[in-house]
Design a protein around this motif. Structure first.
Motif, short mmCIF file in Angstrom:
data_model
loop_
_atom_site.label_atom_id
_atom_site.label_comp_id
_atom_site.label_asym_id
_atom_site.label_seq_id
_atom_site.Cartn_x
_atom_site.Cartn_y
_atom_site.Cartn_z
N THR A 56 20.91 -9.46 1.89
CA THR A 56 20.53 -8.78 0.65
C THR A 56 20.21 -7.31 0.90
O THR A 56 19.73 -6.93 1.95
N ARG A 57 20.50 -6.53 -0.11
CA ARG A 57 20.06 -5.14 -0.18
C ARG A 57 19.55 -4.97 -1.61
O ARG A 57 20.31 -4.71 -2.54
N ILE A 58 18.27 -5.22 -1.77
CA ILE A 58 17.67 -5.22 -3.10
C ILE A 58 16.68 -4.07 -3.19
O ILE A 58 15.70 -4.03 -2.46
N VAL A 64 21.38 -5.07 -5.27
CA VAL A 64 20.83 -4.63 -6.56
C VAL A 64 20.29 -3.22 -6.34
O VAL A 64 19.50 -2.99 -5.43
N GLU A 65 20.77 -2.30 -7.18
CA GLU A 65 20.28 -0.92 -7.05
C GLU A 65 20.52 -0.14 -8.33
O GLU A 65 21.42 -0.47 -9.12
N SER A 66 19.71 0.88 -8.52
CA SER A 66 19.89 1.78 -9.66
C SER A 66 20.95 2.80 -9.32
O SER A 66 20.99 3.32 -8.21
N ARG A 67 21.80 3.05 -10.30
CA ARG A 67 22.79 4.13 -10.19
C ARG A 67 22.73 4.92 -11.49
O ARG A 67 22.01 4.54 -12.42
N GLN A 68 23.50 5.97 -11.58
CA GLN A 68 23.45 6.82 -12.77
C GLN A 68 23.74 6.06 -14.06
O GLN A 68 23.14 6.33 -15.08
N ASN A 69 24.65 5.11 -14.01
CA ASN A 69 25.05 4.41 -15.23
C ASN A 69 24.21 3.17 -15.53
O ASN A 69 24.44 2.48 -16.51
N GLY A 70 23.23 2.85 -14.67
CA GLY A 70 22.38 1.69 -14.93
C GLY A 70 22.02 0.96 -13.65
O GLY A 70 22.11 1.50 -12.56
N VAL A 71 21.65 -0.29 -13.81
CA VAL A 71 21.30 -1.13 -12.67
C VAL A 71 22.51 -1.98 -12.32
O VAL A 71 23.03 -2.72 -13.16
N VAL A 72 22.96 -1.87 -11.07
CA VAL A 72 24.17 -2.56 -10.62
C VAL A 72 23.79 -3.76 -9.76
O VAL A 72 22.95 -3.66 -8.86
N PHE A 73 24.40 -4.89 -10.07
CA PHE A 73 24.24 -6.13 -9.31
C PHE A 73 25.60 -6.50 -8.74
O PHE A 73 26.59 -6.51 -9.46
N GLU A 74 25.64 -6.80 -7.45
CA GLU A 74 26.88 -7.24 -6.80
C GLU A 74 26.57 -8.49 -6.01
O GLU A 74 25.62 -8.51 -5.22
N ILE A 75 27.36 -9.52 -6.22
CA ILE A 75 27.22 -10.77 -5.48
C ILE A 75 28.61 -11.11 -4.94
O ILE A 75 29.54 -11.36 -5.71
N GLU A 76 28.73 -11.09 -3.60
CA GLU A 76 30.02 -11.39 -2.97
C GLU A 76 29.85 -12.60 -2.06
O GLU A 76 28.93 -12.62 -1.24
N GLN A 95 33.93 -11.18 -5.40
CA GLN A 95 32.74 -10.42 -5.80
C GLN A 95 32.62 -10.42 -7.32
O GLN A 95 33.57 -10.13 -8.02
N PHE A 96 31.41 -10.78 -7.77
CA PHE A 96 31.06 -10.63 -9.18
C PHE A 96 30.08 -9.48 -9.25
O PHE A 96 29.09 -9.46 -8.51
N SER A 97 30.34 -8.51 -10.11
CA SER A 97 29.42 -7.40 -10.27
C SER A 97 29.18 -7.15 -11.75
O SER A 97 30.05 -7.41 -12.58
N PHE A 98 27.98 -6.69 -12.05
CA PHE A 98 27.70 -6.28 -13.42
C PHE A 98 26.71 -5.14 -13.41
O PHE A 98 25.97 -4.94 -12.44
N THR A 99 26.74 -4.37 -14.49
CA THR A 99 25.87 -3.23 -14.63
C THR A 99 25.12 -3.33 -15.95
O THR A 99 25.73 -3.40 -17.01
N LEU A 100 23.79 -3.37 -15.85
CA LEU A 100 22.94 -3.31 -17.04
C LEU A 100 22.74 -1.85 -17.40
O LEU A 100 22.57 -1.01 -16.51
N PRO A 101 22.75 -1.54 -18.69
CA PRO A 101 22.52 -0.14 -19.08
C PRO A 101 21.17 0.36 -18.55
O PRO A 101 20.22 -0.42 -18.40
N ALA A 102 21.11 1.65 -18.30
CA ALA A 102 19.84 2.27 -17.88
C ALA A 102 18.78 2.00 -18.94
O ALA A 102 19.10 1.96 -20.14
N PRO A 103 17.53 1.80 -18.53
CA PRO A 103 16.49 1.50 -19.51
C PRO A 103 16.28 2.66 -20.48
O PRO A 103 16.45 3.82 -20.12
N SER A 104 15.90 2.29 -21.70
CA SER A 104 15.60 3.32 -22.69
C SER A 104 14.30 4.00 -22.34
O SER A 104 13.45 3.43 -21.66
N GLU A 105 14.13 5.20 -22.79
CA GLU A 105 12.94 5.98 -22.46
C GLU A 105 11.88 5.87 -23.55
O GLU A 105 11.23 6.83 -23.90
N ALA A 106 11.69 4.69 -24.11
CA ALA A 106 10.71 4.51 -25.19
C ALA A 106 9.29 4.48 -24.67
O ALA A 106 8.97 4.22 -23.60
#
Length: 184
Positions: A62-64, A101-113, A173-184
């Motif tokens: 893991t690299r979380i 699992v890590e934050s990137r510019q476009n959101g939080v990226v999850f990769e499971i291979e 590999q299954f990967s998905f990206t959650l949108p970056a959190p809103s700044e509310a």
């Protein structure tokens, strides 16, 4: 009795999966989003499946990183659990699973291979349909109900996530990206 209990448990699990899908499709289930540390949640889901991985001799790497996202903890937990369980179930003994699992510019990226297995390219997209499995014998010992990826797809789409499943040099590999959190 033990065998009957196992069958009853599997039937109950299948019923819950069908109910999850039915609720989403019929009532427009909306996620109850909260600000979550997805790194910690992923580590918990991984811990839930560590014993099964150890029984198969599968190495977990893991690299979380801390990665905040706005997400429904129950729904996203179910999706992560399904992805990790699939990786374990469909990896041959002695292989590896890499989770990032890590934050990137476009959101939080999850990769499971998971290594040691590939999917027929022509079948990848259809695996998201209900009751579809690559292994078609319907033997419950060699796979699940065929609902896991459909549930994952439903949950990710509810969260506005992008996702993909691809063959890699070492496996799938299954990967998905959650949108970056809103700044509310």
């Amino acid at each position: 009795l033990a065998r009957n209990l196992g069958v009853a448990g599997e039937t109950e699990r299948l019923g819950h999966e069908i109910l999850t899908i039915t609720r989403r499709e019929s009532s427009g289930l909306a996620p109850e989003k909260q600000r979550l540390d997805r790194g910690a949640r992923t580590a918990q889901r991984l811990e839930d499946h560590t014993e099964l991985a150890e029984k198969k001799g599968i190495r977990l790497s893991t690299r979380i990183r801390e990665a905040a996202a706005d997400a429904d903890p129950v729904l996203l937990g179910k999706a992560l659990g399904n992805l990790i369980l699939n990786a374990i179930q469909y990896s041959p003994e002695g292989e590896s699973i890499y989770i990032t699992v890590e934050s990137r510019q476009n959101g939080v990226v999850f990769e499971i291979e998971n290594t040691g297995v590939h999917l027929p390219e022509a079948r990848i997209d259809e695996l998201f349909a209900p009751f579809v499995r690559v292994e078609e014998s319907r033997n419950r010992n060699t796979g699940g109900s065929g609902l896991g990826l459909h549930i994952v797809q439903t949950v990710l789409e509810l969260h506005g996530a992008t996702y993909r499943m691809v063959n890699t040099a070492a496996g799938v590999q299954f990967s998905f990206t959650l949108p970056a959190p809103s700044e509310a």
